[in-house]
Design a protein around this motif. Structure first.
Motif, PDB file in Angstrom:
ATOM      1  N   ILE A 205       0.516 -18.113 -12.824  1.00  0.00           N
ATOM      2  CA  ILE A 205       0.558 -16.668 -13.031  1.00  0.00           C
ATOM      3  C   ILE A 205      -0.050 -16.343 -14.387  1.00  0.00           C
ATOM      4  N   TRP A 210      -1.688 -13.023  -9.661  1.00  0.00           N
ATOM      5  CA  TRP A 210      -0.384 -13.627  -9.370  1.00  0.00           C
ATOM      6  C   TRP A 210      -0.585 -14.510  -8.141  1.00  0.00           C
ATOM      7  N   ARG A 211      -0.310 -15.810  -8.256  1.00  0.00           N
ATOM      8  CA  ARG A 211      -0.686 -16.729  -7.180  1.00  0.00           C
ATOM      9  C   ARG A 211       0.476 -17.319  -6.378  1.00  0.00           C
ATOM     10  N   GLU A 213       3.882 -16.737  -3.953  1.00  0.00           N
ATOM     11  CA  GLU A 213       4.709 -15.823  -3.158  1.00  0.00           C
ATOM     12  C   GLU A 213       6.121 -15.761  -3.749  1.00  0.00           C
ATOM     13  N   THR A 221       2.017 -10.450  -4.722  1.00  0.00           N
ATOM     14  CA  THR A 221       0.904 -11.116  -4.043  1.00  0.00           C
ATOM     15  C   THR A 221       0.128 -10.164  -3.134  1.00  0.00           C
ATOM     16  N   ASP A 222       0.823  -9.180  -2.542  1.00  0.00           N
ATOM     17  CA  ASP A 222       0.097  -8.207  -1.685  1.00  0.00           C
ATOM     18  C   ASP A 222      -1.005  -7.531  -2.495  1.00  0.00           C
ATOM     19  N   ALA A 225      -2.532 -10.600  -6.159  1.00  0.00           N
ATOM     20  CA  ALA A 225      -3.315 -11.824  -5.938  1.00  0.00           C
ATOM     21  C   ALA A 225      -4.782 -11.526  -5.661  1.00  0.00           C
ATOM     22  N   TRP A 226      -5.145 -10.230  -5.658  1.00  0.00           N
ATOM     23  CA  TRP A 226      -6.494  -9.845  -5.227  1.00  0.00           C
ATOM     24  C   TRP A 226      -7.141  -8.928  -6.252  1.00  0.00           C
ATOM     25  N   TYR A 271      -3.307 -16.683  -2.700  1.00  0.00           N
ATOM     26  CA  TYR A 271      -2.028 -17.093  -3.280  1.00  0.00           C
ATOM     27  C   TYR A 271      -1.424 -18.194  -2.433  1.00  0.00           C
ATOM     28  N   THR A 273       1.780 -19.607  -0.386  1.00  0.00           N
ATOM     29  CA  THR A 273       3.060 -19.231   0.216  1.00  0.00           C
ATOM     30  C   THR A 273       4.111 -20.261  -0.224  1.00  0.00           C
TER      31      THR A 273
END
Ligand code: ACM
Ligand code: ZN
Length: 546
Positions: A205, A210-211, A213, A221-222, A225-226, A271, A273
């Motif tokens: 992180i 943010w990588r 879950e 992550t929603d 992470a992008w 990310y 899981t």
């Protein structure tokens, strides 16, 4: 059986006797053992063992079954042999757990004769390190992922007793600035295991993404992470470099798993899981590697403050998080709790580096906290935050590591320090004088994202990573060393491998082999033998001369 010659590990006093012996021996016999890191003691014997399709693998205790399976799977693709596993002591390759073996928690004894190979150790890790040595005793083609039908799988007869100098032999990977998939990360762990690294520090992180879950905060992550690669400084820079230099390793991969279409924008990211993390933890454990997760706080925090602006001092989504607010502390505890549950290793990294504390100076809540606790300044506020989190770590059975800035404003004795600022040469003195353990990863030698030239490898191998001004008592507090792979200028696995190999092999030896057995003139010829091995594995290593 009488030793045919002593390996170079036996020390400088033996050199003249060895020279004489070397002259009497065929060169082929001398060229076979090129183990990295150099074992503490190795005695080559007459003869050899040839692995055949009828060979078997035995393990003496059920806890060694994963190691036996790992060995079988490592040998299968190149040899084409599906070696049967059996419990017991009778086989061509025997993995033997012996609590009386005096090699320590990670040491092992390997004996290869014409009859087969026995690896003996007091614990699982020693067996795995023995397997790494066994692989290196086999022809390099054993690392191939396809059948190598014309190779004789000969293992020279040898007796090796080996154990590491430092327990912490680490690699840190930053999948934040650029994302590395689980499969790519596994390939790094595989290479680490071959060279007996023991710790994988995963910088999960940071401000750019943010990588991991986190069930309680899905937005991390929603959304976190992008990103739009056309707006992110390092993505733009890497792509420009790729274009200017014609080097495809520098182009940010904008396809497959690493992208998504979001509101009409092609976003870059990814990310892990929690299921993937658990799988990676097991994968690493089979290979004798602990994973040390890092959630870097209170700075490097844009990923979370952009998702949850209430974490920042003015609810403005900026950095760092506000440590004056109870809600921010609760967020940190909740995230750490999920991290603690995912990663069984006792050490967890808090980060704590490069905190821009200026927002705290004008934040009423942070200032109130300073006043209430009668702290001197914002450095002491960070120190209070770190100590508060450490108590939470300890209450959950975990130990805290932080980058060396956590010394500022004071630190508890039980925290472990990552010395990274190579120009802050006082850090190791200060840490060890205060009773803190230290992991050495100074920029001077251990930043694997820093550019290399033809002298980098030698400078690393011959350099004093362990400061020379430490007393015996201070030296006891050095846990070991690690190489850091920061991702800003490393957008692809191939570029990562180019930056890390072969210099990671030099670090592996620095951390495993006692200092008085490290000799550049002995290391370099052994390293040359590993170029083919790395190549066959498929590692895009930097050529020794460019
Ligand atoms: C660091 O390189 N900021 C630990
Ligand atoms: Zn604040």
């Amino acid at each position: 059986m009488k030793p045919r010659f002593l390996n170079i590990t036996s020390g400088i006093k033996m050199i003249s006797a060895l020279t004489l012996l070397f002259m009497l021996l065929p060169m082929s016999a001398l060229a076979e053992i090129n183990i990295i890191p150099l074992p503490t003691r190795a005695v080559e014997m007459e003869g050899s063992f040839v692995l055949s399709p009828n060979a078997t693998i035995a393990y003496t205790h059920k806890s060694l079954l994963p190691a036996a399976e790992y060995l079988r799977e490592k040998l299968r693709p190149a040899t084409g042999y599906d070696l049967p596993l059996r419990k017991g002591k009778k086989a061509d390759i025997v993995l033997s757990l012996n609590p009386r073996c005096e090699a320590g928690a990670e040491g092992y004894k390997l004996t290869a004769t014409a009859d087969g190979v026995v690896i003996e150790a007091a614990a699982y890790r020693g067996i795995v390190h023995g397997i790494a040595t066994l692989r290196q005793l086999l022809p390099y083609q054993v690392e191939a992922s396809t059948l190598q039908p014309y190779v004789t799988w000969r293992i020279p007869a040898v007796e090796i007793e080996d154990a590491p100098n430092f327990e912490w032999r680490g690699i840190m990977l930053d999948p934040v600035r650029h994302f590395f998939t689980i499969e790519e990360t596994k390939r790094l762990l595989d290479a680490m295991a071959l060279y007996k690294f023991s710790k994988f520090h995963w910088h999960l992180i940071d401000s750019q993404a943010w990588r991991l879950e986190i069930k309680q905060y899905p937005l991390l992550t929603d959304k976190g992470a992008w990103r739009d690669p056309e707006k992110e400084y390092w993505d733009v820079r890497c792509n420009k470099l790729a274009e200017e230099t014609g080097n495809p390793r520098m182009a940010v991969p904008l396809s497959g798993d690493r992208t998504r279409l979001h509101d009409g924008v092609l976003e870059y990211g990814g990310y892990y899981t929690q299921d993937e993390v658990r799988e990676l933890v097991s994968y690493a454990a089979v290979r004798g590697i602990d994973i040390v997760p890092e959630f870097d706080v209170p700075g490097h925090s844009y990923a979370e403050t952009q998702c949850y602006p209430w974490l920042s001092c003015n609810d403005d989504g900026r950095d760092p998080i506000c440590v004056g607010k109870e809600t921010s502390l609760e967020f940190c505890r909740n995230v750490y709790k999920e991290i603690f549950d995912l990663f069984p290793y006792e050490y967890v990294e808090i980060g704590g580096d490069e905190v821009n504390r200026s927002a705290w100076k004008t934040c009423p809540r942070c200032q109130q906290r300073i006043k209430d606790l009668e702290l001197k300044d914002e450095a002491e506020l960070q120190s209070w935050f770190t100590c508060t989190m450490e108590k939470y770590f300890n209450a959950n059975g975990k130990k805290l590591i932080g980058w060396d800035e956590i010394l500022e404003g004071g630190v508890s004795k039980s925290a472990t320090i990552n010395w990274w600022r190579g120009d802050h040469t006082d850090v190791v003195q200060r840490s060890t004088n205060g009773g803190n353990e230290v992991i050495l990863c100074p920029t001077t030698f251990c930043y694997f994202d820093y550019d290399q030239d033809n002298n980098t490898l030698k400078a690393l191998y011959t350099g004093d990573i362990v400061p020379t001004d430490l007393t015996e008592k201070q030296l006891q507090l050095i846990k070991g060393m690690q190489g850091n792979i920061w991702g800003e200028r490393i957008p692809t696995e191939a570029q990562m491998q180019y930056m890390v190999f072969p210099r990671a092999l030099a670090l592996a030896e620095k951390a495993w082999t006692p200092g008085n057995q490290q000799q550049w003139d002995d290391f370099l010829p052994r390293l040359l033998k590993h170029v083919d091995r790395l190549q066959v594995i498929g590692i895009a290593q930097r050529p020794l001369k460019e």
